[in-house]
Design a protein around this motif. Structure first.
Motif, PDB file in Angstrom:
ATOM      1  N   VAL A  25       0.825  -1.318  -0.213  1.00  0.00           N
ATOM      2  CA  VAL A  25       0.081  -0.065  -0.034  1.00  0.00           C
ATOM      3  C   VAL A  25       0.834   1.270  -0.056  1.00  0.00           C
ATOM      4  O   VAL A  25       1.741   1.499   0.923  1.00  0.00           O
ATOM      5  CB  VAL A  25      -0.896  -0.107   1.291  1.00  0.00           C
ATOM      6  N   ILE A  26       0.528   2.134  -1.205  1.00  0.00           N
ATOM      7  CA  ILE A  26       1.574   3.324  -1.232  1.00  0.00           C
ATOM      8  C   ILE A  26       0.915   4.550  -0.833  1.00  0.00           C
ATOM      9  O   ILE A  26      -0.476   4.667  -1.462  1.00  0.00           O
ATOM     10  CB  ILE A  26       1.882   3.509  -2.587  1.00  0.00           C
ATOM     11  N   PRO A  27       1.050   5.454  -0.029  1.00  0.00           N
ATOM     12  CA  PRO A  27       0.410   6.632   0.300  1.00  0.00           C
ATOM     13  C   PRO A  27       0.059   7.506  -0.895  1.00  0.00           C
ATOM     14  O   PRO A  27       1.038   7.522  -2.084  1.00  0.00           O
ATOM     15  CB  PRO A  27       1.363   7.454   1.282  1.00  0.00           C
ATOM     16  N   ALA A  28      -0.997   8.096  -1.260  1.00  0.00           N
ATOM     17  CA  ALA A  28      -1.159   8.599  -2.595  1.00  0.00           C
ATOM     18  C   ALA A  28       0.020   9.746  -2.989  1.00  0.00           C
ATOM     19  O   ALA A  28       0.238  10.396  -1.962  1.00  0.00           O
ATOM     20  CB  ALA A  28      -2.407   9.434  -2.337  1.00  0.00           C
ATOM     21  N   THR A  29       0.321   9.854  -3.985  1.00  0.00           N
ATOM     22  CA  THR A  29       1.418  10.685  -4.474  1.00  0.00           C
ATOM     23  C   THR A  29       0.951  11.021  -6.023  1.00  0.00           C
ATOM     24  O   THR A  29      -0.061  10.637  -6.520  1.00  0.00           O
ATOM     25  CB  THR A  29       2.843   9.993  -4.891  1.00  0.00           C
ATOM     26  N   ASN A  30       1.789  11.891  -6.549  1.00  0.00           N
ATOM     27  CA  ASN A  30       1.638  12.227  -7.973  1.00  0.00           C
ATOM     28  C   ASN A  30       2.118  11.118  -8.843  1.00  0.00           C
ATOM     29  O   ASN A  30       1.918  11.095 -10.136  1.00  0.00           O
ATOM     30  CB  ASN A  30       2.307  13.422  -8.372  1.00  0.00           C
ATOM     31  N   SER A  31       2.919  10.192  -8.414  1.00  0.00           N
ATOM     32  CA  SER A  31       3.776   9.138  -9.063  1.00  0.00           C
ATOM     33  C   SER A  31       2.629   8.041  -9.662  1.00  0.00           C
ATOM     34  O   SER A  31       1.608   8.007  -9.064  1.00  0.00           O
ATOM     35  CB  SER A  31       4.502   8.434  -8.234  1.00  0.00           C
ATOM     36  N   THR A  32       3.037   7.586 -10.628  1.00  0.00           N
ATOM     37  CA  THR A  32       2.158   6.617 -11.244  1.00  0.00           C
ATOM     38  C   THR A  32       2.869   5.052 -11.237  1.00  0.00           C
ATOM     39  O   THR A  32       2.341   4.201 -11.789  1.00  0.00           O
ATOM     40  CB  THR A  32       1.666   6.754 -12.656  1.00  0.00           C
ATOM     41  N   ASN A  33       4.104   5.183 -10.879  1.00  0.00           N
ATOM     42  CA  ASN A  33       4.789   3.760 -10.885  1.00  0.00           C
ATOM     43  C   ASN A  33       5.727   3.700  -9.588  1.00  0.00           C
ATOM     44  O   ASN A  33       5.915   4.583  -8.665  1.00  0.00           O
ATOM     45  CB  ASN A  33       5.495   3.500 -12.257  1.00  0.00           C
ATOM     46  N   PHE A  34       6.083   2.491  -9.566  1.00  0.00           N
ATOM     47  CA  PHE A  34       6.839   1.960  -8.483  1.00  0.00           C
ATOM     48  C   PHE A  34       8.169   1.266  -8.742  1.00  0.00           C
ATOM     49  O   PHE A  34       7.962   0.872 -10.266  1.00  0.00           O
ATOM     50  CB  PHE A  34       6.261   0.990  -7.489  1.00  0.00           C
ATOM     51  N   GLU A  35       9.014   1.084  -8.275  1.00  0.00           N
ATOM     52  CA  GLU A  35      10.492   0.394  -8.614  1.00  0.00           C
ATOM     53  C   GLU A  35      10.665  -0.550  -7.273  1.00  0.00           C
ATOM     54  O   GLU A  35      10.620  -0.134  -6.251  1.00  0.00           O
ATOM     55  CB  GLU A  35      11.439   1.286  -8.948  1.00  0.00           C
ATOM     56  N   LEU A  36      11.335  -1.958  -7.899  1.00  0.00           N
ATOM     57  CA  LEU A  36      12.075  -2.465  -6.762  1.00  0.00           C
ATOM     58  C   LEU A  36      13.315  -2.652  -7.198  1.00  0.00           C
ATOM     59  O   LEU A  36      13.890  -2.946  -8.219  1.00  0.00           O
ATOM     60  CB  LEU A  36      11.368  -3.975  -6.840  1.00  0.00           C
ATOM     61  N   VAL A  37      14.507  -2.337  -5.980  1.00  0.00           N
ATOM     62  CA  VAL A  37      15.749  -2.375  -6.332  1.00  0.00           C
ATOM     63  C   VAL A  37      16.167  -3.881  -5.265  1.00  0.00           C
ATOM     64  O   VAL A  37      15.950  -3.875  -4.103  1.00  0.00           O
ATOM     65  CB  VAL A  37      16.467  -1.125  -5.654  1.00  0.00           C
ATOM     66  N   ASP A  38      17.229  -4.283  -5.999  1.00  0.00           N
ATOM     67  CA  ASP A  38      17.740  -5.455  -5.438  1.00  0.00           C
ATOM     68  C   ASP A  38      18.829  -4.918  -4.474  1.00  0.00           C
ATOM     69  O   ASP A  38      19.855  -4.496  -5.077  1.00  0.00           O
ATOM     70  CB  ASP A  38      18.479  -6.714  -6.384  1.00  0.00           C
ATOM     71  N   MET A  39      18.674  -5.220  -3.463  1.00  0.00           N
ATOM     72  CA  MET A  39      19.573  -4.523  -2.237  1.00  0.00           C
ATOM     73  C   MET A  39      20.914  -5.301  -2.253  1.00  0.00           C
ATOM     74  O   MET A  39      22.081  -4.462  -2.185  1.00  0.00           O
ATOM     75  CB  MET A  39      19.163  -4.671  -0.888  1.00  0.00           C
ATOM     76  N   SER A  40      21.175  -6.557  -2.806  1.00  0.00           N
ATOM     77  CA  SER A  40      22.572  -6.956  -3.004  1.00  0.00           C
ATOM     78  C   SER A  40      23.244  -6.615  -3.994  1.00  0.00           C
ATOM     79  O   SER A  40      24.681  -6.296  -3.913  1.00  0.00           O
ATOM     80  CB  SER A  40      22.490  -8.457  -3.050  1.00  0.00           C
ATOM     81  N   THR A  41      22.563  -6.001  -5.229  1.00  0.00           N
ATOM     82  CA  THR A  41      23.327  -5.533  -6.296  1.00  0.00           C
ATOM     83  C   THR A  41      22.893  -4.188  -6.471  1.00  0.00           C
ATOM     84  O   THR A  41      23.405  -3.629  -7.505  1.00  0.00           O
ATOM     85  CB  THR A  41      22.815  -6.308  -7.981  1.00  0.00           C
ATOM     86  N   ASN A  42      22.056  -3.810  -5.853  1.00  0.00           N
ATOM     87  CA  ASN A  42      21.875  -2.288  -6.156  1.00  0.00           C
ATOM     88  C   ASN A  42      21.204  -1.993  -7.644  1.00  0.00           C
ATOM     89  O   ASN A  42      21.475  -0.854  -7.994  1.00  0.00           O
ATOM     90  CB  ASN A  42      22.624  -1.443  -5.669  1.00  0.00           C
ATOM     91  N   THR A  43      20.394  -2.525  -8.031  1.00  0.00           N
ATOM     92  CA  THR A  43      19.946  -2.737  -9.377  1.00  0.00           C
ATOM     93  C   THR A  43      18.519  -2.747  -9.455  1.00  0.00           C
ATOM     94  O   THR A  43      17.821  -3.747  -8.593  1.00  0.00           O
ATOM     95  CB  THR A  43      20.421  -3.775 -10.491  1.00  0.00           C
ATOM     96  N   VAL A  44      17.797  -1.901 -10.387  1.00  0.00           N
ATOM     97  CA  VAL A  44      16.445  -1.871 -10.348  1.00  0.00           C
ATOM     98  C   VAL A  44      15.946  -3.415 -11.067  1.00  0.00           C
ATOM     99  O   VAL A  44      16.505  -3.525 -12.216  1.00  0.00           O
ATOM    100  CB  VAL A  44      15.669  -0.760 -11.018  1.00  0.00           C
ATOM    101  N   VAL A  45      15.159  -4.147 -10.417  1.00  0.00           N
ATOM    102  CA  VAL A  45      14.836  -5.445 -10.944  1.00  0.00           C
ATOM    103  C   VAL A  45      13.428  -5.528 -11.475  1.00  0.00           C
ATOM    104  O   VAL A  45      13.093  -6.363 -12.419  1.00  0.00           O
ATOM    105  CB  VAL A  45      14.963  -6.680  -9.989  1.00  0.00           C
TER     106      VAL A  45
END
Ligand code: G3I
Ligand code: 9MR
Length: 551
Positions: A25-45
């Motif tokens: 659940v994301i608090p309402a923002t103006n954004s329309t998308n989200f990202e997941l970053v792998d913490m071991s490699t610091n890359t957006v997966v």
């Protein structure tokens, strides 16, 4: 977002099973998308679109759901959304619920009456034995010719109900049944499930040993002279905040009643069936059967004795004026045990009544427990057409919960009326209903909605708490649990599910909000939202076992 909710992303703080539905659940923002970053490699997966904004009225909170179910690789990720200051940690793994499951079960050991908790099992929460309960008096409300007022009886063991030290049959009954159902539905999981209790290491599954601690007590709550069952074993008033061994006021057994007798009959009949498979407990299983039958007979002659709290008793009431659902449940269990058609006849008679339709289980609402047993153990014992009828009523309940899930802003099948004393157990009992519907049907819609409810209790909720002590990044610290309050350990006893938000505020503590899903206080003061009980933990045990084994 509502001024009363936080700006945090809300997510199950324990994590997600790899193949599970995954939502945040994301608090309402103006954004329309989200990202997941792998913490071991610091890359957006992964990046994905947020769902449209919706408002959850129980918290007056406008949010957007992020669905990242397609990410299945185990690991630790940061979930981030532009405009939201703090990322959330997302864990994916096949064991994310295992230690929480074990702790939820171990909580029963921590609440054992008449037993010293040894440091080898209880770690920092070791304590001396309390409440031997070998010198319990028959209260005036329970007196009869065989056992006049003041008769001494012995009824040791069992679990303390909650944050108080009393022992109440109807609440014990639903808790015991739910744990037995977990064992029965997930037997192989429990075969070698070691939760480090004194009985661990013998050939009997730990869960059955833990349950037997309570069955031993329940058996002693039946008057062998007539089969009647006392409603509770209690002090006259709630004790102070001492440790168990220092809490020594006189204890009583109070009034026999119909809900206690039928609830007891159901549990003992179910226990008889389950423990008969354990060689060491075969004769015990037979005694459970006779106990169940004589309690049923008592209830047949005393069909309408509601518990009526005596004026000198002020502890938990657990009063209930309708026995149709308890009768349906007891009839189901006695039928499954004996295959005697009179019980099936009673089950069918009750199943046509409005007051015994499947609904979310709770201590005064037990019809669904009877349905679950009938549909799991009864398949070969009843006509196919009857099975189909019973299944259809059960599935209608599950479908109604799925509909709530699908229309919820948080992806959580909780309605305003679900925010009662013990709301977290409403969520978890709904989850159990759904997970059993999934076992029956293999329909993923039930499992997905169940995950939403478990996620809710473990963090995807407006308070940002994971409501199980010791499990999550923000968990209750000051539960209304006498040992946790009175001991010298700063952390509460682990593995307990707190009651959860509800707007009643019966304790008059100082709450942050009057809104149903925000009226929660992590304070000893709040017995109406922050106590723990055996009946709230049981559907957590069931749900986590179901999710873990169902991957
Ligand atoms: O029966 C009415 C129903 O008719 C009405 O529609 C509904 C609306 O809210 O309320 C129903 O009564 C509720 C009752 O539970 C039955 O569900 C009461 O409002 C509600 O206050 C009551 O809460 C119970 C609470 O004790 C107070 O009696 C909780 O379910 C129950 O879990 C809790 O149990 C306590 C024990 O007494 C003592 N040990 C600790 C335990 C947990 O706090
Ligand atoms: O401590 C009691 C708790 O275990 C019960 O669930 C609750 C139910 O009514 O009551 C608590 O006791 C309170 C009592 O009812 C009123 N005075 C304050 C007590 C708690 O400090």
């Amino acid at each position: 977002p509502s001024p009363e909710t936080s700006e945090l992303i809300k997510v199950n703080q324990l994590g997600f099973l790899p193949d599970s539905v995954k939502e945040a659940v994301i608090p309402a923002t103006n954004s329309t998308n989200f990202e997941l970053v792998d913490m071991s490699t610091n890359t957006v997966v992964m990046s994905g679109d947020l769902a449209v904004e919706r408002t959850w009225s129980v918290a007056n909170d406008t949010v957007q759901l992020a669905d990242f179910s397609s990410l299945t690789t185990p690991g630790e990720y940061a979930l981030r959304v532009a405009g939201v200051e703090t990322d959330a940690t997302v864990v994916i793994g096949s064991d994310v619920f295992l230690s929480a499951h074990d702790a939820a079960l171990k909580a029963y050991y921590f609440n054992r009456a008449s037993f010293a908790l040894d440091g080898a099992y209880a770690a920092d929460w070791a304590r001396p034995a309390g409440h031997p309960d070998t010198n319990v008096l028959v209260h005036s409300s329970a007196a009869d010719a065989n056992r006049p007022e003041g008769t001494v009886i012995s009824a040791p063991k069992g679990w303390y109900d909650a944050g108080d030290y009393n022992k109440y049959i109807v609440n014990s009954g639903i808790s015991t049944y739910t744990l037995m159902a977990a064992y029965e539905h997930f037997t192989s999981f429990y075969q070698n499930r070691d939760v480090n209790i004194p009985e661990s290491g013998n050939s009997i599954p730990d869960i059955l040993e833990e349950i037997k601690w309570n069955l031993d007590w329940m058996m002693a709550m039946q008057d062998p002279n007539d089969g009647g069952v006392y409603h509770k074993l209690t002090t006259l008033n709630f004790s102070g905040t001492q440790m168990p061994h220092l809490s020594t006021a006189q204890r009583y057994v109070v009034q026999k009643g119909t809900s206690a007798a039928l609830n007891f009959a159901a549990v003992m009949a179910s226990a008889s069936r389950i423990y008969a498979d354990i060689p060491e407990y075969q004769s015990v299983a037979q005694s459970y059967q006779s106990a169940a039958e004589s309690a049923w007979t008592w209830a047949q002659s005393n069909p309408n004795v509601a518990y009526n709290q005596p004026s000198d008793v002020s502890t938990g009431e657990y009063g209930d004026g309708n026995f149709d659902d308890e009768r349906l449940w007891a009839a189901a269990e006695l039928f499954l045990l004996t295959q005697d058609q009179q019980y099936l006849t009673s089950f069918k008679a009750m199943s046509s009544r409005q007051s015994a339709q499947p609904n979310t289980p709770a201590w005064p609402e037990t019809a669904t427990l009877g349905y679950i047993s009938m549909l799991s153990a009864g398949k070969m014992l009843i006509e196919q057409s009857d099975f189909n009828t019973f299944q259809a009523s059960y599935i209608a309940l599950a479908d109604s919960i799925v509909a709530q899930y699908e229309t919820s802003a948080y992806g959580v099948a909780m309605q305003e009326e679900d925010f009662v004393w013990g709301s977290n157990a409403v969520a978890l009992n709904k989850s159990m209903v759904l997970l059993f519907a999934y076992e029956l049907s293999d329909n993923m819609a039930y499992k997905n909605a169940a995950v939403g409810l478990v996620d809710y209790v473990l963090g995807r909720n407006p308070t940002d708490y994971s409501f199980m002590t010791g499990f999550g990044s923000k968990t209750p610290m000051d539960i209304h649990h006498r040992p946790s309050f009175a001991d010298t350990v700063s952390e509460p006893v682990p593995g307990f599910v707190a009651g959860g938000p509800q707007p009643g505020q019966q304790d008059n503590c100082n709450y942050p909000s009057p809104l149903p899903a925000l009226s929660y206080l992590d304070d000893w003061c709040s017995y109406s939202t922050n106590e723990v009980t055996i009946n709230w933990n049981a559907p957590m045990v069931y749900s986590l076992a179901a999710l873990h084994t169902g991957q």
